[in-house]
Design an enzyme around this catalytic site. Structure first.
Site, short mmCIF file in Angstrom:
data_model
loop_
_atom_site.label_atom_id
_atom_site.label_comp_id
_atom_site.label_asym_id
_atom_site.label_seq_id
_atom_site.Cartn_x
_atom_site.Cartn_y
_atom_site.Cartn_z
N LYS A 116 -86.70 -43.53 8.80
CA LYS A 116 -87.34 -44.77 9.25
C LYS A 116 -88.77 -44.87 8.70
O LYS A 116 -89.24 -45.97 8.36
CB LYS A 116 -87.36 -44.82 10.78
CG LYS A 116 -85.98 -45.06 11.42
CD LYS A 116 -86.14 -45.31 12.92
CE LYS A 116 -84.90 -44.95 13.73
NZ LYS A 116 -83.82 -45.90 13.69
N GLU A 200 -95.02 -47.03 16.92
CA GLU A 200 -95.17 -48.46 16.72
C GLU A 200 -95.47 -49.19 18.01
O GLU A 200 -95.25 -48.68 19.10
CB GLU A 200 -93.99 -49.09 15.95
CG GLU A 200 -92.63 -48.72 16.44
CD GLU A 200 -91.48 -49.35 15.63
OE1 GLU A 200 -91.40 -49.17 14.40
OE2 GLU A 200 -90.65 -50.00 16.28
N HIS A 235 -80.30 -49.03 24.59
CA HIS A 235 -80.57 -49.33 23.17
C HIS A 235 -79.30 -49.39 22.34
O HIS A 235 -79.32 -49.17 21.13
CB HIS A 235 -81.56 -48.33 22.56
CG HIS A 235 -82.87 -48.28 23.28
ND1 HIS A 235 -83.71 -49.38 23.37
CD2 HIS A 235 -83.49 -47.29 23.97
CE1 HIS A 235 -84.77 -49.04 24.08
NE2 HIS A 235 -84.66 -47.78 24.46
N ARG A 292 -74.31 -49.79 5.68
CA ARG A 292 -72.85 -49.75 5.87
C ARG A 292 -72.40 -51.07 6.46
O ARG A 292 -73.23 -51.91 6.80
CB ARG A 292 -72.50 -48.62 6.84
CG ARG A 292 -73.30 -48.76 8.14
CD ARG A 292 -72.87 -47.77 9.19
NE ARG A 292 -73.87 -47.59 10.22
CZ ARG A 292 -73.98 -48.33 11.31
NH1 ARG A 292 -73.15 -49.32 11.52
NH2 ARG A 292 -74.92 -48.09 12.21
P1 ADP Z 1 -74.08 -50.89 14.91
O1 ADP Z 1 -73.61 -51.42 16.19
O2 ADP Z 1 -75.49 -51.23 14.60
O3 ADP Z 1 -73.12 -51.02 13.80
P2 ADP Z 1 -73.65 -48.46 16.16
O4 ADP Z 1 -74.56 -47.28 16.04
O5 ADP Z 1 -73.41 -49.06 17.48
O6 ADP Z 1 -74.25 -49.40 15.10
O7 ADP Z 1 -72.18 -48.18 15.54
C1 ADP Z 1 -71.93 -47.23 14.66
C2 ADP Z 1 -71.85 -45.95 15.43
O8 ADP Z 1 -70.63 -45.92 16.17
C3 ADP Z 1 -71.86 -44.76 14.58
O9 ADP Z 1 -73.15 -44.32 14.28
C4 ADP Z 1 -71.05 -43.77 15.41
O10 ADP Z 1 -71.85 -43.11 16.34
C5 ADP Z 1 -70.10 -44.63 16.15
N1 ADP Z 1 -68.81 -44.75 15.49
C6 ADP Z 1 -68.56 -45.65 14.61
N2 ADP Z 1 -67.31 -45.57 14.20
C7 ADP Z 1 -66.74 -44.62 14.86
C8 ADP Z 1 -65.44 -44.12 14.88
N3 ADP Z 1 -64.49 -44.62 14.11
N4 ADP Z 1 -65.20 -43.11 15.67
C9 ADP Z 1 -66.16 -42.62 16.41
N5 ADP Z 1 -67.40 -43.07 16.43
C10 ADP Z 1 -67.70 -44.07 15.67
P1 ADP Z 2 -81.51 -46.88 16.19
O1 ADP Z 2 -81.62 -46.09 14.93
O2 ADP Z 2 -81.26 -46.04 17.37
O3 ADP Z 2 -80.60 -48.07 16.03
P2 ADP Z 2 -83.69 -48.81 16.13
O4 ADP Z 2 -85.01 -48.55 15.50
O5 ADP Z 2 -82.75 -49.69 15.40
O6 ADP Z 2 -83.01 -47.43 16.44
O7 ADP Z 2 -83.92 -49.39 17.58
C1 ADP Z 2 -82.89 -49.52 18.51
C2 ADP Z 2 -83.29 -50.48 19.62
O8 ADP Z 2 -84.50 -50.05 20.26
C3 ADP Z 2 -83.57 -51.88 19.20
O9 ADP Z 2 -82.40 -52.66 19.07
C4 ADP Z 2 -84.45 -52.38 20.33
O10 ADP Z 2 -83.68 -52.69 21.47
C5 ADP Z 2 -85.30 -51.17 20.65
N1 ADP Z 2 -86.59 -51.14 19.90
C6 ADP Z 2 -86.79 -50.59 18.70
N2 ADP Z 2 -88.05 -50.75 18.29
C7 ADP Z 2 -88.70 -51.43 19.25
C8 ADP Z 2 -90.05 -51.89 19.45
N3 ADP Z 2 -91.00 -51.68 18.54
N4 ADP Z 2 -90.35 -52.55 20.57
C9 ADP Z 2 -89.40 -52.77 21.51
N5 ADP Z 2 -88.12 -52.34 21.41
C10 ADP Z 2 -87.76 -51.68 20.29
#
Ligand code: ADP
Ligand code: ADP
Ligand code: MG
Length: 674
Positions: A116, A200, A235, A292
């Site tokens: 990040k 941040e 989150h 992805r």
């Molecule tokens: P986003 O909602 O932003 O796409 P998420 O982190 O909620 O991201 O979804 C992806 C996550 O879901 C992966 O990082 C993993 O932890 C979990 N995941 C995704 N696909 C699978 C799967 N087929 N089996 C198990 N866990 C999965």
């Molecule tokens: P991850 O890798 O776990 O997805 P993100 O950086 O995408 O982490 O943040 C996940 C969530 O955390 C965001 O969708 C939001 O709800 C919260 N978040 C992240 N950064 C901030 C911020 N600067 N202020 C408030 N909420 C935040």
């Protein structure tokens, strides 16, 4: 074009990729773990290869093994889905080195976005707006605290290598900074093996708005508009929609262009998502890029009329993007709800078990409208079927329910209807919670921010209320008709002897149900009195005429007083799952012996509730007993069941001895009510 691909994933996303490949005439190879031998993704692919035991580390994360399988089966490319190896730069490069195509960005793009902090440094150079903060290399605690003081509290500490919300700490005051930093670093090192953090500004009531981007190998890069994923728990996303409510077109274009700049800055190819955090006033900042396909990609497909997996396969085959930016308009509104095997009432704890029954709303899988036509109104993407298990090894997602509407109001109405039709028996789900969420004032009126669920805890987690008379009537009738049918083939069945169901005599039978969900004190005593027109039901202090209008399988239509009511009742052992009016009631029918006792109350025999062994006989022939006294103890299915006196009375005769094997419904003793 590609002719055969390997899908290095499982569940919903593996099935979804397979569906598009099939439509395009591309053959698919599934890989699976021992736990998944009978799973849907194995069934829908053309070939399937076992790659190891259940644990992901020994199966779905074995990159080298997966590459070998791809080569051995003649697949030309590997689709990683999401999760598992999808954001692993070494894997992408190893696939390439093996002479195969990785369906995703180059390893270098993943690496650039993997940290990040490093990603933010890059984005700064690409004119992408960043949350005020510090993302440099100096990790001195005193220095970081100075940075936090400069930024202004509250601040958010994040693990640079983080994901899934792990390590994140909100710090409210300078005095608390050091302790929070130490705990963030501890979690970062244990989860990601890297304790680098960034600081941040913590935004108040922010929205999570992300942009879907797509790039090909010819230097074209477009954005497919935004998704609003503000509704989160811990989150993690719960509901996602597109477009984002109240998004002015100029801001949409500004965010889209910022996202394209971000993708270009890292030489991106394929599908990616640039996540922004936005203030209520609309100002937005880069958060991270997910390199992805995203779980929530279907809402984008619905409003743009595209199949993003098809785009991925085309780009991987070296073709240009199918559409230009100017051809990507927004059509209608789409919302996705993630159906999880979890218990919202218990802190969203995952639940495991078998999907004994699963009824999904009338829906179409992966069907997109032909050009100019509306897409399917309701789509269900799922990796499981009835009878499958949700195991502790993988993600507890059961399905994704995606709806489309001409506008947000129509989409909302469809989502709420479809949630009512989603029926799952066998494990805890978040369906009822989702329904309250979707129908609640905050989401309906698009008053969105990431704290929505927490702030509306009172309405989202209401105190459990008693099952209404209609639900009890459905359970009672399902029980009665079921017993009549079973009785016909098993004359020893105690209920079969209770001709009350067919007789017109005014006979009141009382059925006891415990409420598994609310734990209602004393449960329900449902009285049914036979009348010339059907029954009269009494429970919860109410009394109504009741008639069975129609029954087909589990579907019942009844008339209760002046109203007609429809529902379905699924029986799982002694538990009756009643689905009616969009709600799910879990009613456990009390130990049949209590009722066998009731019907014998006029004098008769107490019968065995199930086949089993007599382990104790406490009753003595010729002795008086009090209501509730234990008479016989049976053992069946490793559990003990006590048969007790239904009322004060006299034991006339004991028919079995300790150690005897007893058939289902066999009389155990003769009893005379006092
Ligand atoms: P986003 O909602 O932003 O796409 P998420 O982190 O909620 O991201 O979804 C992806 C996550 O879901 C992966 O990082 C993993 O932890 C979990 N995941 C995704 N696909 C699978 C799967 N087929 N089996 C198990 N866990 C999965
Ligand atoms: P991850 O890798 O776990 O997805 P993100 O950086 O995408 O982490 O943040 C996940 C969530 O955390 C965001 O969708 C939001 O709800 C919260 N978040 C992240 N950064 C901030 C911020 N600067 N202020 C408030 N909420 C935040
Ligand atoms: Mg994120």
């Amino acid at each position: 074009m590609l002719t055969k691909i390997l899908i290095a994933n499982r569940g919903e996303i593996a099935c979804r990729v397979a569906a598009t490949a099939r439509r395009m005439g591309i053959r698919t190879v599934a890989v699976y773990s021992e736990a998944d031998a009978g799973s849907k993704h194995v069934a829908v692919c053309d070939e399937a290869v076992l790659i190891g035991p259940a644990a992901a580390k020994e199966s779905y994360l074995r990159g080298q093994k997966i590459i070998e399988v791809a080569k051995a089966t003649g697949a030309q490319a590997i689709h990683p889905g999401y999760g598992f190896l999808s954001e692993n730069a070494e894997f992408a490069e190893a696939v390439h080195a093996a002479g195969l195509v990785f369906i995703g960005p180059p390893g270098s793009s993943m690496r650039a976005m993997g940290s990040k902090s490093a990603a933010k440094q890059l984005m700064e150079g690409a004119n992408v707006p960043l949350v005020p903060g510090y993302h440099g290399d100096n990790q001195e605690p005193a220095f970081l605290r100075e940075q936090a003081d400069r930024i202004g509290y509250p601040v958010l500490l994040k693990a640079s290598a983080g994901g899934g919300g792990k390590g994140m700490r909100v710090v409210e005051r300078s005095e608390d900074f050091e302790a929070a930093l130490a705990s963030c670093k501890r979690e970062a090192i244990s989860s990601f093996g890297d304790d680098k953090v960034l600081v941040e500004k913590y935004l108040i009531r922010p929205r999570h708005i992300e942009i879907q981007v797509f790039a090909d190998t010819f230097g074209n890069c477009v954005y497919l508009h935004e998704r609003d994923c503000s509704v989160q728990r811990r989150h993690q996303k719960v509901l996602e929609e597109a477009p984002a409510p109240n998004m002015p077109p100029d801001r949409r274009a500004a965010m889209g262009e910022a996202a394209v700049n971000a993708a270009r800055a890292v030489g991106y190819v394929g599908a990616g998502t640039v996540e922004f955090i936005a203030n209520q006033d609309g100002s937005f900042y880069f958060m991270e890029m997910n390199t992805r396909l995203q779980v929530e990609h279907p809402v984008t497909e619905m409003i743009t009329g595209t199949d993003l997996v098809e785009w991925q396969l085309r780009v991987a085959a070296g073709q240009p993007l199918p559409k230009k930016q100017s051809e990507l308009a927004i059509h209608g509104h789409s919302i996705e709800a993630r159906i999880y095997a979890e218990n919202p009432e218990k802190g969203f704890l995952p639940s495991i078990g078998t999907l004994r029954h699963m009824d999904t709303p009338a829906a179409v899988e992966f069907e997109l409208g032909a050009f100019g036509l509306d897409p399917a109104a309701v789509r269900v993407d799922s990796g499981v079927r009835e009878g499958d298990a949700i195991s502790p090894f993988y993600d507890p997602m059961i399905a994704k329910l995606i709806v489309w509407g001409a506008d947000r109001t129509q989409a909302l109405a469809r989502l709420s209807q479809a949630l009512s039709e989603f029926q799952i028996v066998g494990l805890a789900t978040n369906i009822a919670f989702l329904k309250r969420l979707v129908e609640g004032e905050a989401f309906s009126s698009a008053d969105l921010d990431t704290g929505l669920i927490e702030r509306h805890g009172e309405t989202l987690f209401p105190a459990p209320s008693a099952a209404p008379l209609g639900a009890l009537a459905l359970a009672a009738l399902a029980l009665g008709t079921g017993e009549t049918q079973r009785g016909a083939s098993n004359p020893a069945e105690p209920w079969a002897q209770a001709s009350g169901w067919r007789m017109n005599s005014a006979y009141r039978r009382v059925l006891g149900f415990a409420d598994e969900f609310t734990g209602k004190e004393g449960g329900y005593q449902v009285g049914l009195t036979y009348t010339s027109h059907g029954w009269e039901i009494d429970a919860n202090g109410e009394r109504q005429p009741l008639a069975l209008v129609r029954q087909i399988g589990a579907e019942l239509t009844i008339r209760l007083g002046e109203t007609s009511l429809h529902g379905s009742v699924r029986r799982d052992g002694d538990v009756f799952h009643v689905f009616t009016g969009g709600r799910h009631f879990t009613l456990a029918y009390n130990d049949p012996m209590a009722h066998a006792g009731e019907q014998e109350a006029a004098g008769g025999r107490l019968t065995a509730p199930m086949p089993g062994k007599v382990v104790a006989v406490l009753a003595v022939a010729g002795k008086e007993v009090k209501k509730g006294d234990a008479l016989v103890i049976m053992e069946a299915m490793k559990m003990e069941h006590t048969i007790s006196a239904p009322s004060d009375g006299l034991v006339e005769e004991v028919l079995y001895q300790v150690g005897d094997q007893v058939a289902d419904g066999a009389p155990l003793l003769a009893f005379k009510t006092a």
